[in-house]
Design a protein around this motif. Structure first.
Motif, short mmCIF file in Angstrom:
data_model
loop_
_atom_site.label_atom_id
_atom_site.label_comp_id
_atom_site.label_asym_id
_atom_site.label_seq_id
_atom_site.Cartn_x
_atom_site.Cartn_y
_atom_site.Cartn_z
N UNK A 200 -25.79 -6.10 -24.59
CA UNK A 200 -27.15 -5.57 -24.68
C UNK A 200 -27.17 -4.07 -24.42
N UNK A 201 -28.04 -3.35 -25.11
CA UNK A 201 -28.16 -1.90 -24.84
C UNK A 201 -28.85 -1.67 -23.52
N UNK A 202 -28.58 -0.54 -22.89
CA UNK A 202 -29.18 -0.22 -21.60
C UNK A 202 -30.68 -0.04 -21.68
N UNK B 138 -22.71 -16.67 -42.01
CA UNK B 138 -21.45 -15.94 -41.87
C UNK B 138 -21.53 -14.99 -40.69
N UNK B 139 -20.37 -14.53 -40.22
CA UNK B 139 -20.35 -13.60 -39.10
C UNK B 139 -21.12 -12.31 -39.43
N UNK B 140 -20.92 -11.70 -40.60
CA UNK B 140 -21.71 -10.49 -40.92
C UNK B 140 -23.22 -10.75 -40.89
N UNK B 141 -23.65 -11.93 -41.38
CA UNK B 141 -25.07 -12.26 -41.37
C UNK B 141 -25.59 -12.38 -39.94
N UNK C 42 -28.66 -10.10 -35.20
CA UNK C 42 -28.66 -9.60 -33.82
C UNK C 42 -29.08 -8.14 -33.78
N UNK C 43 -28.58 -7.33 -34.72
CA UNK C 43 -28.95 -5.92 -34.78
C UNK C 43 -30.43 -5.75 -35.05
N UNK C 44 -30.97 -6.59 -35.93
CA UNK C 44 -32.40 -6.51 -36.24
C UNK C 44 -33.25 -6.91 -35.05
N UNK C 45 -32.81 -7.94 -34.32
CA UNK C 45 -33.55 -8.37 -33.12
C UNK C 45 -33.57 -7.26 -32.08
N UNK C 46 -32.43 -6.61 -31.86
CA UNK C 46 -32.37 -5.50 -30.90
C UNK C 46 -33.39 -4.42 -31.26
N UNK C 47 -33.43 -4.08 -32.54
CA UNK C 47 -34.35 -3.03 -32.99
C UNK C 47 -35.80 -3.45 -32.80
#
Length: 339
Positions: free
Chosen positions: A111-113, A279-282, A287-292
């Motif tokens: 997780x980002x800080x 797939x792993x890339x998907x 996860x990246x979209x959720x973080x944003x």
């Protein structure tokens, strides 16, 4: 270490106790996480009751997600890379309601800080479900209507914010009138009050058909029973409905003609099996979209209170209160690493 545990399924307030257990050791491909916090989700309550889709191996510790710090790796490059990192944990068979948990390294998401422990603890289950149902499975187009029941829930509020962000319109079904103003302030286009014990399903379907010029095209329902059945009756031509919960513990009951006449369809959605097929890339993109989207507040979770693990009975009772605002978190430890 201390952990919440139940030896038989039943009411969480009655069967859950906090017990001393050995600190678990990670095996190959696993990591041990010093847990900081974990939410009490409806799925956790159903797991303890024995009515969830996975049968607990008793005695069992609940908790499908949480936040913590990776302390030890059982081997493997990924595990070694995340030692010392703060992560969101995902566990298909529970285990997060404890001071330590062992999880697969690939299911420990750094997780980002910028994200608090509260948002880290609630990082995946609700945000991923809301995002995937609306943007990946149904792919609701801009300008179209999406109807959802249980709209006042944490996930329901996320769907409202997703609609406002991506441009699809939401019809939000709640049981209590006092929820309407709150949801409209979040960006809800329409809020309908429907309680099957006092309101007519026929009138409800008529309202929806009038709003949508013939019937709603997209719908999501975690309730089932009379509420979910009323939604079926409001579906339009070639409509798609996702069923993702059983909050009423009652089946859907409707005439097949409700689907036949409109060529409409109903599908089930369960986050775990859906993710396993990707797939792993998907998965990484999700996860990246959720973080944003959490960072921007769109998929953020409102937290009502944080309760110590020793007060587990109070925590689960509070989490099940009708009309409760915000998630209840179990406080499991202190001293997070935020890098």
């Amino acid at each position: 270490m201390r952990a919440a545990q139940f030896e038989e399924c039943g009411d969480p307030e009655s069967v859950l106790t906090v017990r001393e257990q050995p600190v678990p050791q990670p095996g190959p491909g696993q990591v041990r996480v010093r847990m900081l916090a974990s939410p009490i989700n409806p799925s956790d309550i159903m797991y303890v009751r024995g009515v969830y889709g996975r049968t607990p191996q008793l005695p069992a510790t609940p908790g499908f997600e949480g936040v913590g710090v990776v302390e030890e790796s059982g081997g493997g490059l990924l595990g070694r890379l995340i030692v010392g990192k703060r992560v969101c944990t995902l566990t298909a068979d529970g285990g997060a309601w404890a001071e330590y948990a062992v999880v697969d390294a690939k299911k420990a998401i750094p997780l980002p800080s910028s994200l608090t422990d509260e948002q880290g603890a609630t990082f995946f289950v609700n945000p991923a479900t809301a995002l995937i149902m609306t943007r990946k499975v149904l792919a609701v187009p801009k300008g179209e209507w999406l109807l959802q029941t249980a709209a006042g829930s944490a996930l329901g509020k996320m769907v409202i914010r997703l609609g406002a962000h991506y441009g699809f319109r939401t019809i939000n079904v709640v049981r209590r009138t006092e929820k309407a103003d709150e949801l409209k302030n979040l960006g809800a286009d329409v809020v309908l009050v429907f309680d099957p014990e006092r309101d007519s399903a026929e009138e409800f379907a008529k309202q929806v058909r009038e709003l949508t010029a013939g019937g709603v095209q997209y719908a999501i329902d975690p309730v089932g029973g009379a509420t979910g059945s009323a939604v079926v009756e409001s579906l339009g031509n070639q409509a798609s409905m996702l069923v993702y919960g059983t909050l009423s513990f009652e089946p859907l009951t409707f005439s097949p003609r409700a689907l036949m006449g409109h060529l409409a369809g109903i599908r089930g959605f369960w986050l775990g099996p859906w993710m396993e097929q990707q797939s792993l890339p998907a998965k990484l993109r999700i996860v990246s979209e959720i973080k944003r989207l959490i960072a921007s507040g769109i998929l953020g979770t409102d937290v009502a209170e944080s309760v110590p693990l020793d007060s587990i009975q109070t925590a689960v009772a509070t989490a099940q209160e009708s009309g409760r605002e915000g998630k209840v978190l179990l406080q499991l430890g202190n001293g997070a690493v935020t890098g």
